[in-house]
Design a protein around this motif. Structure first.
Motif, PDB file in Angstrom:
ATOM      1  N   ARG A 105       0.867  -1.180   0.000  1.00  0.00           N
ATOM      2  CA  ARG A 105       0.000   0.000   0.000  1.00  0.00           C
ATOM      3  C   ARG A 105       0.908   1.235   0.000  1.00  0.00           C
ATOM      4  O   ARG A 105       2.113   1.119  -0.004  1.00  0.00           O
ATOM      5  CB  ARG A 105      -0.926  -0.002   1.213  1.00  0.00           C
ATOM      6  CG  ARG A 105      -0.199  -0.001   2.544  1.00  0.00           C
ATOM      7  CD  ARG A 105      -1.147  -0.311   3.721  1.00  0.00           C
ATOM      8  NE  ARG A 105      -0.493  -0.218   4.997  1.00  0.00           N
ATOM      9  CZ  ARG A 105       0.285  -1.136   5.539  1.00  0.00           C
ATOM     10  NH1 ARG A 105       0.527  -2.255   4.891  1.00  0.00           N
ATOM     11  NH2 ARG A 105       0.826  -0.964   6.718  1.00  0.00           N
ATOM     12  N   ILE A 106       0.318   2.398   0.013  1.00  0.00           N
ATOM     13  CA  ILE A 106       1.079   3.647   0.011  1.00  0.00           C
ATOM     14  C   ILE A 106       1.422   4.036   1.444  1.00  0.00           C
ATOM     15  O   ILE A 106       0.595   3.927   2.343  1.00  0.00           O
ATOM     16  CB  ILE A 106       0.267   4.765  -0.680  1.00  0.00           C
ATOM     17  CG1 ILE A 106       0.088   4.413  -2.159  1.00  0.00           C
ATOM     18  CG2 ILE A 106       0.949   6.120  -0.512  1.00  0.00           C
ATOM     19  CD1 ILE A 106      -0.828   5.345  -2.906  1.00  0.00           C
ATOM     20  N   GLY A 107       2.666   4.475   1.643  1.00  0.00           N
ATOM     21  CA  GLY A 107       3.125   4.967   2.938  1.00  0.00           C
ATOM     22  C   GLY A 107       3.789   6.322   2.760  1.00  0.00           C
ATOM     23  O   GLY A 107       4.382   6.597   1.715  1.00  0.00           O
ATOM     24  N   LEU A 108       3.666   7.175   3.780  1.00  0.00           N
ATOM     25  CA  LEU A 108       4.201   8.536   3.692  1.00  0.00           C
ATOM     26  C   LEU A 108       5.175   8.840   4.817  1.00  0.00           C
ATOM     27  O   LEU A 108       5.009   8.379   5.945  1.00  0.00           O
ATOM     28  CB  LEU A 108       3.067   9.563   3.761  1.00  0.00           C
ATOM     29  CG  LEU A 108       2.052   9.529   2.633  1.00  0.00           C
ATOM     30  CD1 LEU A 108       0.905  10.478   2.935  1.00  0.00           C
ATOM     31  CD2 LEU A 108       2.703   9.891   1.312  1.00  0.00           C
ATOM     32  N   SER A 109       6.161   9.666   4.489  1.00  0.00           N
ATOM     33  CA  SER A 109       7.110  10.175   5.461  1.00  0.00           C
ATOM     34  C   SER A 109       7.426  11.621   5.100  1.00  0.00           C
ATOM     35  O   SER A 109       7.593  11.944   3.923  1.00  0.00           O
ATOM     36  CB  SER A 109       8.396   9.351   5.457  1.00  0.00           C
ATOM     37  OG  SER A 109       9.344   9.895   6.347  1.00  0.00           O
ATOM     38  N   TYR A 110       7.493  12.459   6.117  1.00  0.00           N
ATOM     39  CA  TYR A 110       7.851  13.863   5.919  1.00  0.00           C
ATOM     40  C   TYR A 110       9.249  14.111   6.472  1.00  0.00           C
ATOM     41  O   TYR A 110       9.586  13.653   7.564  1.00  0.00           O
ATOM     42  CB  TYR A 110       6.897  14.793   6.676  1.00  0.00           C
ATOM     43  CG  TYR A 110       5.507  14.849   6.119  1.00  0.00           C
ATOM     44  CD1 TYR A 110       5.179  15.764   5.119  1.00  0.00           C
ATOM     45  CD2 TYR A 110       4.504  14.016   6.601  1.00  0.00           C
ATOM     46  CE1 TYR A 110       3.898  15.831   4.613  1.00  0.00           C
ATOM     47  CE2 TYR A 110       3.218  14.074   6.098  1.00  0.00           C
ATOM     48  CZ  TYR A 110       2.919  14.982   5.111  1.00  0.00           C
ATOM     49  OH  TYR A 110       1.647  15.059   4.614  1.00  0.00           O
TER      50      TYR A 110
END
Length: 179
Positions: free
Chosen positions: A102-107
């Motif tokens: 799935r899609i994962g995000l990091s800033y």
């Protein structure tokens, strides 16, 4: 029995040191939390768990995100990760396999200038001297299933999104953003 004033004064020194060290620890924790929070948008980082690079939880969160004051110990490159990114970070640290489903995000809104990496090898023994060493200013990182990386360049010099660690299980999209 009456104790001399010297006795009472002798207690003040250690008590003052204990108070100062407690205050310093609180200031250090507050500074680490502030640094970790700077990595992501306030709406996310204000409610995120804050974890130091040694795994110590500095603050429990309530939104499923984890922010860290350092990506690697002492690198001053704070990041905020969703759950999938934390799974991937654990896999990178333990050299385990990882597959995004799935899609994962990091800033990393503070960027990683001064703490960059090899763009192709997460385990490069001397990343600052790697032929493909890269530092990126403020950016968002996106994990996607490998098939979704087709057609995205791995050239960080284009000025737009690019794939980092392309030929590894930890491939992800780097998306530079304005500061």
């Amino acid at each position: 029995m009456k104790l001399p004033i010297r006795f009472y004064l002798s207690l003040l020194g250690p008590l003052a040191l204990m108070s100062a060290s407690t205050l310093f620890a609180d200031d250090t924790t507050a500074a680490l939390i502030a640094q970790a929070e700077s990595a992501g948008p306030a709406a996310i980082s204000a409610h995120a768990t804050i974890m130091n690079s040694d795994g110590t939880i500095l603050r429990e969160g309530s939104n499923g995100w984890t922010c860290m004051p350092h990506t690697m110990p002492g690198d001053n490159a704070p990041m905020c990760n969703d759950g999938l990114w934390m799974e991937m970070m654990q896999a990178v640290m333990s050299k385990a396999d990882f597959k995004a489903d799935r899609i994962g995000l990091s800033y990393m809104l503070e960027g990683d200038v001064g703490a960059g990496v090899s763009n192709s090898d997460p385990y490069h023994p001397d990343p600052k001297n790697a032929a493909d060493y890269i530092e990126t200013g403020p950016h968002v990182m996106i994990i996607v299933p490998k098939s979704m990386l087709e057609g995205v360049t791995d050239d960080p010099g284009t000025g737009g999104p690019y794939v980092m660690w392309k030929d590894t299980p930890y491939a992800h999209i780097m998306m530079p953003v304005d500061g």
